[in-house]
Design a protein around this motif. Structure first.
Motif, PDB file in Angstrom:
ATOM      1  N   SER A 115     117.370  85.555  27.541  1.00  0.00           N
ATOM      2  CA  SER A 115     116.532  86.132  26.480  1.00  0.00           C
ATOM      3  C   SER A 115     115.390  87.006  26.988  1.00  0.00           C
ATOM      4  O   SER A 115     114.861  87.834  26.250  1.00  0.00           O
ATOM      5  CB  SER A 115     115.952  85.026  25.601  1.00  0.00           C
ATOM      6  OG  SER A 115     115.117  84.165  26.365  1.00  0.00           O
ATOM      7  N   LYS A 116     114.982  86.847  28.251  1.00  0.00           N
ATOM      8  CA  LYS A 116     113.838  87.597  28.765  1.00  0.00           C
ATOM      9  C   LYS A 116     114.236  88.624  29.821  1.00  0.00           C
ATOM     10  O   LYS A 116     114.001  89.819  29.667  1.00  0.00           O
ATOM     11  CB  LYS A 116     112.799  86.623  29.329  1.00  0.00           C
ATOM     12  CG  LYS A 116     111.594  87.275  29.998  1.00  0.00           C
ATOM     13  CD  LYS A 116     110.765  88.060  29.006  1.00  0.00           C
ATOM     14  CE  LYS A 116     109.501  88.601  29.671  1.00  0.00           C
ATOM     15  NZ  LYS A 116     108.817  89.587  28.811  1.00  0.00           N
ATOM     16  N   GLU A 149     116.795  91.389  28.753  1.00  0.00           N
ATOM     17  CA  GLU A 149     116.191  92.368  27.843  1.00  0.00           C
ATOM     18  C   GLU A 149     115.437  93.441  28.625  1.00  0.00           C
ATOM     19  O   GLU A 149     115.569  94.644  28.350  1.00  0.00           O
ATOM     20  CB  GLU A 149     115.233  91.668  26.876  1.00  0.00           C
ATOM     21  CG  GLU A 149     114.582  92.633  25.892  1.00  0.00           C
ATOM     22  CD  GLU A 149     113.433  92.022  25.110  1.00  0.00           C
ATOM     23  OE1 GLU A 149     113.158  92.494  23.993  1.00  0.00           O
ATOM     24  OE2 GLU A 149     112.801  91.072  25.628  1.00  0.00           O
ATOM     25  N   THR A 150     114.654  93.012  29.605  1.00  0.00           N
ATOM     26  CA  THR A 150     113.888  93.962  30.411  1.00  0.00           C
ATOM     27  C   THR A 150     114.810  94.845  31.234  1.00  0.00           C
ATOM     28  O   THR A 150     114.615  96.064  31.322  1.00  0.00           O
ATOM     29  CB  THR A 150     112.908  93.210  31.331  1.00  0.00           C
ATOM     30  OG1 THR A 150     112.060  92.382  30.536  1.00  0.00           O
ATOM     31  CG2 THR A 150     112.052  94.175  32.126  1.00  0.00           C
ATOM     32  N   ASP A 158     117.945  95.607  30.633  1.00  0.00           N
ATOM     33  CA  ASP A 158     118.661  96.526  29.736  1.00  0.00           C
ATOM     34  C   ASP A 158     117.776  97.703  29.343  1.00  0.00           C
ATOM     35  O   ASP A 158     118.237  98.843  29.254  1.00  0.00           O
ATOM     36  CB  ASP A 158     119.134  95.794  28.477  1.00  0.00           C
ATOM     37  CG  ASP A 158     120.326  94.891  28.740  1.00  0.00           C
ATOM     38  OD1 ASP A 158     120.930  95.011  29.830  1.00  0.00           O
ATOM     39  OD2 ASP A 158     120.659  94.063  27.875  1.00  0.00           O
ATOM     40  N   PHE A 159     116.506  97.426  29.118  1.00  0.00           N
ATOM     41  CA  PHE A 159     115.581  98.517  28.771  1.00  0.00           C
ATOM     42  C   PHE A 159     115.443  99.495  29.933  1.00  0.00           C
ATOM     43  O   PHE A 159     115.512 100.710  29.748  1.00  0.00           O
ATOM     44  CB  PHE A 159     114.209  97.962  28.391  1.00  0.00           C
ATOM     45  CG  PHE A 159     113.171  99.037  28.232  1.00  0.00           C
ATOM     46  CD1 PHE A 159     113.165  99.851  27.112  1.00  0.00           C
ATOM     47  CD2 PHE A 159     112.227  99.265  29.224  1.00  0.00           C
ATOM     48  CE1 PHE A 159     112.230 100.875  26.969  1.00  0.00           C
ATOM     49  CE2 PHE A 159     111.298 100.276  29.101  1.00  0.00           C
ATOM     50  CZ  PHE A 159     111.283 101.085  27.966  1.00  0.00           C
ATOM     51  N   HIS A 179     108.658  95.683  24.025  1.00  0.00           N
ATOM     52  CA  HIS A 179     108.231  96.387  22.815  1.00  0.00           C
ATOM     53  C   HIS A 179     106.742  96.720  22.802  1.00  0.00           C
ATOM     54  O   HIS A 179     106.345  97.787  22.330  1.00  0.00           O
ATOM     55  CB  HIS A 179     108.589  95.554  21.577  1.00  0.00           C
ATOM     56  CG  HIS A 179     110.054  95.232  21.493  1.00  0.00           C
ATOM     57  ND1 HIS A 179     111.016  96.195  21.251  1.00  0.00           N
ATOM     58  CD2 HIS A 179     110.730  94.070  21.664  1.00  0.00           C
ATOM     59  CE1 HIS A 179     112.210  95.637  21.249  1.00  0.00           C
ATOM     60  NE2 HIS A 179     112.067  94.345  21.508  1.00  0.00           N
TER      61      HIS A 179
END
Length: 328
Positions: A150-151, A154-155, A157-158, A186
């Protein structure tokens, strides 16, 4: 603060008092870790002694335990020692492990097999060099507390979405700044990238900046980056020159205006008699010390009639400079 009756008289209460904790701190620790209430002090004493033995300073140990009182109830051989032994294989300098535990004592409560090994494998798959893996974890031990699913993903992928995909770029960026992974995509990372794009940086420029100085990606746009951009514009730099400055020397957007940027620009223009476009061609101008390098070398060359570029003036060490300028 008075310790409640159910806790009063327990061996742990007297253990903490013996270690110098006041009742207010003891009460907070009992609230943080309920398992302390029914525990005898033998395990706590054993864990305390072990932590001292691995290099955590006696005066700092109460603070470490206050942050994470759970470490006194963990099994020494089941949890604490295996994690310390694993961290020792990642360490290259004395006291690194003790420093990491003091920063984030909660690291001792995680499983080597279930958390640390998957985390190391995750970063290795991103291209983090093996020698850097241990440095990352020991510099920012809180990494172990983040969920890969979850953490971290996400980073990653960004970062991949903004072009950091080739030749292990993401791994190199995270190895340089392992704290970056803790920032919100975000609230911090995306706004920073959007800001850098808005001032004219291309995707290749963004990649270069991220690889060269990933710290800039973690800075607040409105509090830090935009004020510096506005100052550069007020000083007379054109938009294209600002792109050159930021890509050539990214820290220019986080340096103190009052103590770093303004004195150097004033010295460049008013004392050295040079123009701003010279700095756009050599952005590293801003990394050199004002008194120890800029003022000193300008003074030494005052009588010289030959023109020198800023890079010729500043790039080499003092001995080479003296030889190159025939000043020896």
């Amino acid at each position: 603060m008075e310790i409640s009756g159910s806790r009063n008289g327990t061996s742990m209460l007297w253990f903490f008092r013996d270690k110098g904790f006041d009742d207010g701190s003891i009460d907070k620790m009992f609230k943080k870790c309920r398992r302390l209430e029914g525990m005898q002090n033998e395990r706590a004493a054993e864990n305390w002694e072990y932590l001292e033995g691995i290099g955590i300073q006696k005066r700092k140990l109460p603070s470490v335990v206050s942050k994470c009182p759970k470490i006194l109830v963990l099994g020494l051989q089941e949890k604490i020692a295996p994690m310390v032994e694993c961290l020792a294989t990642l360490s290259t300098k004395p006291r690194e492990i003790a420093t990491a535990i003091a920063k984030f004592p909660g690291i001792l409560s995680y499983s080597v097999e279930e958390k640390l090994c998957p985390l190391l494998a995750f970063f290795q798959a991103l291209g983090v060099p093996e020698k850097q893996l241990g440095k990352m974890i020991l510099l920012n031990p809180r990494l172990i507390s983040y969920s890969i699913e979850s953490k971290l993903i996400e980073t990653v992928d960004f970062l991949a979405g903004v072009g950091l995909t080739k030749d292990g770029m993401i791994g190199k960026v995270l190895a340089k700044n392992p704290f970056l992974i803790g920032y919100s995509v975000h609230k911090r990372l995306r706004p920073t990238f959007e800001f850098l794009k808005s001032i004219g940086l291309s995707e290749m420029d963004l990649q270069a900046v991220a690889l060269k100085f990933p710290d800039i990606l973690c800075r607040d746009v409105d509090k830090v980056l935009r004020p510096n951009l506005d100052y550069l514009r007020r000083s007379g730099f054109k938009d294209g020159e600002i792109v050159s400055l930021v890509t050539g020397y990214p820290p220019i957007l986080i340096k103190s205006i009052q103590h770093s940027l303004e004195p150097r620009i004033r010295f460049l223009v008013e004392i050295m008699g040079r123009t701003l476009d010279e700095v756009a061609e050599y952005p590293e101008f801003f990394k050199h010390g004002l008194k120890k390098r800029l003022e000193l070398r300008h003074r030494l060359l005052k009588e010289k009639t030959t023109d020198f570029t800023l890079s010729e003036l500043l790039e080499c060490n003092q001995k080479k400079f003296m030889m190159k300028m025939s000043l020896l």
